[in-house]
Design a protein around this motif. Sequence first.
Motif, PDB file in Angstrom:
ATOM      1  N   VAL A  14     -31.747 -14.759   0.862  1.00 12.33           N
ATOM      2  CA  VAL A  14     -30.961 -14.103   1.953  1.00 12.33           C
ATOM      3  C   VAL A  14     -29.857 -14.708   2.331  1.00 12.33           C
ATOM      4  O   VAL A  14     -28.700 -14.276   2.695  1.00 12.33           O
ATOM      5  CB  VAL A  14     -31.921 -13.886   3.123  1.00 12.33           C
ATOM      6  CG1 VAL A  14     -31.518 -13.233   4.156  1.00 12.33           C
ATOM      7  CG2 VAL A  14     -33.131 -13.046   2.833  1.00 12.33           C
ATOM      8  N   GLU A  15     -29.873 -16.038   2.434  1.00 20.91           N
ATOM      9  CA  GLU A  15     -28.610 -17.022   2.745  1.00 20.91           C
ATOM     10  C   GLU A  15     -27.515 -16.823   1.564  1.00 20.91           C
ATOM     11  O   GLU A  15     -26.272 -16.474   2.024  1.00 20.91           O
ATOM     12  CB  GLU A  15     -29.165 -18.300   2.906  1.00 20.91           C
ATOM     13  CG  GLU A  15     -29.764 -18.769   4.121  1.00 20.91           C
ATOM     14  CD  GLU A  15     -30.073 -20.208   3.899  1.00 20.91           C
ATOM     15  OE1 GLU A  15     -29.256 -21.015   3.308  1.00 20.91           O
ATOM     16  OE2 GLU A  15     -30.986 -20.783   4.781  1.00 20.91           O
ATOM     17  N   SER A  47     -16.340 -27.342   8.368  1.00 25.78           N
ATOM     18  CA  SER A  47     -17.495 -26.199   8.301  1.00 25.78           C
ATOM     19  C   SER A  47     -18.738 -27.240   8.414  1.00 25.78           C
ATOM     20  O   SER A  47     -18.817 -28.027   7.676  1.00 25.78           O
ATOM     21  CB  SER A  47     -17.506 -25.213   7.173  1.00 25.78           C
ATOM     22  OG  SER A  47     -16.226 -24.749   7.011  1.00 25.78           O
ATOM     23  N   LEU A  48     -19.489 -27.032   9.528  1.00 29.70           N
ATOM     24  CA  LEU A  48     -20.704 -27.731   9.716  1.00 29.70           C
ATOM     25  C   LEU A  48     -21.880 -26.928   9.534  1.00 29.70           C
ATOM     26  O   LEU A  48     -21.876 -26.092  10.513  1.00 29.70           O
ATOM     27  CB  LEU A  48     -20.768 -28.468  11.089  1.00 29.70           C
ATOM     28  CG  LEU A  48     -19.467 -29.384  11.199  1.00 29.70           C
ATOM     29  CD1 LEU A  48     -18.711 -29.002  12.319  1.00 29.70           C
ATOM     30  CD2 LEU A  48     -20.011 -30.828  11.310  1.00 29.70           C
ATOM     31  N   ILE A  49     -22.844 -27.249   8.513  1.00 24.78           N
ATOM     32  CA  ILE A  49     -23.830 -26.475   8.382  1.00 24.78           C
ATOM     33  C   ILE A  49     -25.374 -27.276   8.999  1.00 24.78           C
ATOM     34  O   ILE A  49     -25.378 -28.361   8.316  1.00 24.78           O
ATOM     35  CB  ILE A  49     -24.212 -25.715   6.882  1.00 24.78           C
ATOM     36  CG1 ILE A  49     -23.131 -24.975   6.668  1.00 24.78           C
ATOM     37  CG2 ILE A  49     -25.437 -25.055   6.867  1.00 24.78           C
ATOM     38  CD1 ILE A  49     -23.230 -24.139   5.375  1.00 24.78           C
ATOM     39  N   GLN A  50     -25.950 -26.748   9.979  1.00 24.70           N
ATOM     40  CA  GLN A  50     -27.119 -27.313  10.457  1.00 24.70           C
ATOM     41  C   GLN A  50     -28.449 -26.289  10.770  1.00 24.70           C
ATOM     42  O   GLN A  50     -27.845 -25.346  11.190  1.00 24.70           O
ATOM     43  CB  GLN A  50     -26.740 -28.341  11.477  1.00 24.70           C
ATOM     44  CG  GLN A  50     -26.199 -27.776  12.646  1.00 24.70           C
ATOM     45  CD  GLN A  50     -24.558 -27.185  12.625  1.00 24.70           C
ATOM     46  OE1 GLN A  50     -23.665 -28.198  12.301  1.00 24.70           O
ATOM     47  NE2 GLN A  50     -24.397 -25.876  12.816  1.00 24.70           N
ATOM     48  N   THR A  54     -18.674 -19.595  15.270  1.00 21.71           N
ATOM     49  CA  THR A  54     -20.231 -19.975  15.189  1.00 21.71           C
ATOM     50  C   THR A  54     -20.677 -18.649  14.201  1.00 21.71           C
ATOM     51  O   THR A  54     -20.473 -17.611  14.770  1.00 21.71           O
ATOM     52  CB  THR A  54     -20.960 -20.187  16.509  1.00 21.71           C
ATOM     53  OG1 THR A  54     -20.420 -20.876  17.439  1.00 21.71           O
ATOM     54  CG2 THR A  54     -22.414 -20.583  16.013  1.00 21.71           C
ATOM     55  N   GLU A  55     -21.329 -19.058  13.113  1.00 24.59           N
ATOM     56  CA  GLU A  55     -22.120 -18.070  12.257  1.00 24.59           C
ATOM     57  C   GLU A  55     -23.467 -18.357  11.944  1.00 24.59           C
ATOM     58  O   GLU A  55     -23.831 -19.466  11.966  1.00 24.59           O
ATOM     59  CB  GLU A  55     -21.266 -17.966  10.760  1.00 24.59           C
ATOM     60  CG  GLU A  55     -20.019 -17.369  10.838  1.00 24.59           C
ATOM     61  CD  GLU A  55     -19.428 -17.256   9.312  1.00 24.59           C
ATOM     62  OE1 GLU A  55     -20.083 -17.356   8.351  1.00 24.59           O
ATOM     63  OE2 GLU A  55     -18.197 -17.197   9.264  1.00 24.59           O
ATOM     64  N   TYR A  56     -24.369 -17.338  12.164  1.00 17.61           N
ATOM     65  CA  TYR A  56     -25.831 -17.513  11.850  1.00 17.61           C
ATOM     66  C   TYR A  56     -25.969 -17.119  10.276  1.00 17.61           C
ATOM     67  O   TYR A  56     -25.746 -15.953  10.039  1.00 17.61           O
ATOM     68  CB  TYR A  56     -26.814 -16.655  12.828  1.00 17.61           C
ATOM     69  CG  TYR A  56     -26.677 -17.298  14.220  1.00 17.61           C
ATOM     70  CD1 TYR A  56     -27.670 -18.291  14.420  1.00 17.61           C
ATOM     71  CD2 TYR A  56     -25.807 -17.251  15.245  1.00 17.61           C
ATOM     72  CE1 TYR A  56     -27.767 -18.915  15.594  1.00 17.61           C
ATOM     73  CE2 TYR A  56     -25.991 -17.906  16.291  1.00 17.61           C
ATOM     74  CZ  TYR A  56     -26.817 -18.746  16.682  1.00 17.61           C
ATOM     75  OH  TYR A  56     -27.142 -19.338  17.650  1.00 17.61           O
ATOM     76  N   LEU A  57     -26.290 -18.305   9.444  1.00 15.96           N
ATOM     77  CA  LEU A  57     -26.545 -17.741   7.891  1.00 15.96           C
ATOM     78  C   LEU A  57     -28.026 -17.173   7.976  1.00 15.96           C
ATOM     79  O   LEU A  57     -28.221 -16.508   7.170  1.00 15.96           O
ATOM     80  CB  LEU A  57     -26.413 -19.008   7.217  1.00 15.96           C
ATOM     81  CG  LEU A  57     -25.319 -20.086   7.476  1.00 15.96           C
ATOM     82  CD1 LEU A  57     -25.162 -21.246   6.445  1.00 15.96           C
ATOM     83  CD2 LEU A  57     -23.891 -19.410   7.099  1.00 15.96           C
ATOM     84  N   SER A  58     -29.063 -17.741   8.785  1.00 18.89           N
ATOM     85  CA  SER A  58     -30.321 -17.137   8.804  1.00 18.89           C
ATOM     86  C   SER A  58     -30.799 -17.300  10.151  1.00 18.89           C
ATOM     87  O   SER A  58     -29.987 -18.057  10.897  1.00 18.89           O
ATOM     88  CB  SER A  58     -31.103 -17.768   7.645  1.00 18.89           C
ATOM     89  OG  SER A  58     -31.397 -19.231   8.021  1.00 18.89           O
ATOM     90  N   MET A  71     -23.556 -22.140  11.040  1.00 11.24           N
ATOM     91  CA  MET A  71     -22.422 -22.675  10.519  1.00 11.24           C
ATOM     92  C   MET A  71     -21.607 -22.913  11.708  1.00 11.24           C
ATOM     93  O   MET A  71     -21.115 -21.679  12.476  1.00 11.24           O
ATOM     94  CB  MET A  71     -22.082 -22.062   9.492  1.00 11.24           C
ATOM     95  CG  MET A  71     -20.739 -22.821   9.041  1.00 11.24           C
ATOM     96  SD  MET A  71     -20.330 -22.094   7.251  1.00 11.24           S
ATOM     97  CE  MET A  71     -19.240 -20.936   7.516  1.00 11.24           C
ATOM     98  N   LEU A  72     -21.038 -23.881  12.112  1.00  7.03           N
ATOM     99  CA  LEU A  72     -20.132 -24.177  13.186  1.00  7.03           C
ATOM    100  C   LEU A  72     -18.750 -24.268  12.539  1.00  7.03           C
ATOM    101  O   LEU A  72     -18.768 -25.247  11.677  1.00  7.03           O
ATOM    102  CB  LEU A  72     -20.511 -25.429  14.089  1.00  7.03           C
ATOM    103  CG  LEU A  72     -21.574 -25.193  15.147  1.00  7.03           C
ATOM    104  CD1 LEU A  72     -21.943 -26.505  15.617  1.00  7.03           C
ATOM    105  CD2 LEU A  72     -21.560 -23.952  16.222  1.00  7.03           C
ATOM    106  N   VAL A  73     -17.810 -23.860  12.938  1.00  7.43           N
ATOM    107  CA  VAL A  73     -16.423 -24.173  12.278  1.00  7.43           C
ATOM    108  C   VAL A  73     -15.533 -24.696  13.581  1.00  7.43           C
ATOM    109  O   VAL A  73     -15.258 -24.158  14.718  1.00  7.43           O
ATOM    110  CB  VAL A  73     -15.846 -22.834  11.575  1.00  7.43           C
ATOM    111  CG1 VAL A  73     -14.530 -23.383  11.192  1.00  7.43           C
ATOM    112  CG2 VAL A  73     -16.728 -22.378  10.694  1.00  7.43           C
ATOM    113  N   TYR A  74     -14.833 -25.960  13.267  1.00  3.69           N
ATOM    114  CA  TYR A  74     -14.128 -26.531  14.176  1.00  3.69           C
ATOM    115  C   TYR A  74     -12.726 -26.913  13.669  1.00  3.69           C
ATOM    116  O   TYR A  74     -12.648 -27.367  12.339  1.00  3.69           O
ATOM    117  CB  TYR A  74     -14.820 -27.884  14.724  1.00  3.69           C
ATOM    118  CG  TYR A  74     -15.689 -27.654  15.969  1.00  3.69           C
ATOM    119  CD1 TYR A  74     -15.044 -28.025  17.187  1.00  3.69           C
ATOM    120  CD2 TYR A  74     -16.817 -27.247  15.564  1.00  3.69           C
ATOM    121  CE1 TYR A  74     -15.922 -27.884  18.271  1.00  3.69           C
ATOM    122  CE2 TYR A  74     -17.740 -27.109  17.081  1.00  3.69           C
ATOM    123  CZ  TYR A  74     -17.368 -27.491  18.333  1.00  3.69           C
ATOM    124  OH  TYR A  74     -18.054 -27.093  19.197  1.00  3.69           O
TER     125      TYR A  74
END
Length: 603
Positions: A150-151, A412-415, A437-441, A446-449
Amino acid sequence: MAKVAAPKQIRNFCIVAHIDHGKSTLADRLLEFTGTVAKREMQAQLLDDMQLERDRGITIKARAVRMAYVRDGVEFEMNLIDTPGHVDFHYEVSRSLACCEGAILVVDAAQGVEAQTLANAFAAMNAGLTIVPIINKIDLVNARVDEVLVEMEQTLGIDPSTVLKVSAKTGIGIQELCDALIDRIPPPVSELEAPLQAMVFDSHYDDYRGAITYVRVMAGKVKKGEKIRFLYTNSTHEVVEMGQFVPHKRACDALEAGQVGYLICNIKSLDLVHIGDTVTLPGDRAAPALPGYKEPKRMVYCGLYPSDGQDFTELRDALEKLAINDPSFEFEPETSDALGFGFRCGFLGLLHMEIVQQRLETESDVDLVQTAPNVTYEVVMRGGEVRMIHKPQDVPDSGNIEEFRQPIVRVSLIQPTDFIGPVMKLCQDRRGIQVRTEYLSPTRTMLVYDIPLAEVIYDLHDKLKSATRGYGTMDYELKGYEPADLVRMDILVNAKRVDALSVICHRGDADRRGRGVCKRLKAEIERHMFEVAVQAAIGTRVIARETVPAMRKNVTAKCYGGDITRKRKLWAKQKEGKKRMKSIGSVDIPQKAFMAVLDTGEE
């Protein structure tokens, strides 16, 4: 001239993934499955043959290898280029992409899509490569195959039905992967009858054979004993030996369009081989130059000095040899009042800097002193002239500066979703501006700064790992330069400015950082026979001070009881001696002190 399809049995591909998702292990299984390497010669991460790669468990250099795979009685030649995964070595990846028609995109079944997965996948797509997506490590207990599918669909737009499920460790799905490579990746299209045109994608220096050049032949063919010409340097050489990597060098008589191999031409001068150059025939039959690679942007600079001044020439030779193998690194001579003669070196990032330093110390046996790393700034002078500043000592007086600009990167920070709060605080403390801010699942974000590069390179990655218990990943790309309120902070030891300890920082942070650096230096500098003042200053204004106390002898030990004037006389005499010693004494600054300026003073 009509285009003739190159031998339809050739497939050129690379493996791209986030760091630690199993690229090198997958390469091992492919080598084993195709019978390229015998079982008894097999060892883990076979292509990571540099000692440093094996010690650290990461791929640093891209490696090419030829494999033969027989299917339905037809033998296919598969050229694999194994690439690094770390953000600092993205330049190695970009060079490999130019030599391939396809890419295997590896995603970890447990960790899912990470920051570097996105960066490398988009780089491969932009280069026009056919992507063969796979989910690796499906044998793990905590594998989340359905969630990861899905991701991949949400972030990369990959159709889940095209994704192969593989375990590089146990060998599950390797045959299906080999079949998919042959069915999905197109053969190289090139002209066999055309004049020779080959791309130099790597090289290294051998003390006995000279420069060994790695090429991908785009058109025509090259034979042993032929004369060839390097277009960039306009130099002509005779091919003494050529061959392919299987995975060790194996000589052959000719390389044709679509093939990947190496050329040895007895080139002893390191200046004659340039990565991204085009190899063709001399004279009128020369083919036009291929579009090379974009020049890599060095983001981090630091000074490298031999700890013994006599080793300057050895250090220079070692740097020249390293630069032919790693063109993303550059150096130029410089001098420092504190450290003598050395070199200002440019790197792609902090890990790259660490790797180069370790390679110099292990491969060339040079003992180094390294100054604190800093990034490149832009200064607009009052007259309108724009200057690039690679080291703090070059910053002009504040009265002549119209505008001071710093490099900004988009990070891009994914956590996991649970850690959004700590990660946002981490970015805001570093003057970050949130972009989106994006929700991958449901469980990963994912936060983008946009953050100043100077705040990113030193310890953002370490702090991110701490804040997310090891689950956070990051990737960044340069966005451009923006004006900021920056100042040069000088460090004075014993009232003398130590140029190698100067730093450029934000005016609002200067006081805190100045106090932090002075405290660290007080701990690092050993006590001398006289007291040593350590000061931080902006221009002529001192903003922090610490004093390293003097070692003192008890001069009044033999005066028991009696007149106080006798003791005062001895103390005055000692004070006079310390004063004289201070005026002529020099302070030894240890190597650790040069890294103390990176202390942000947060603790």
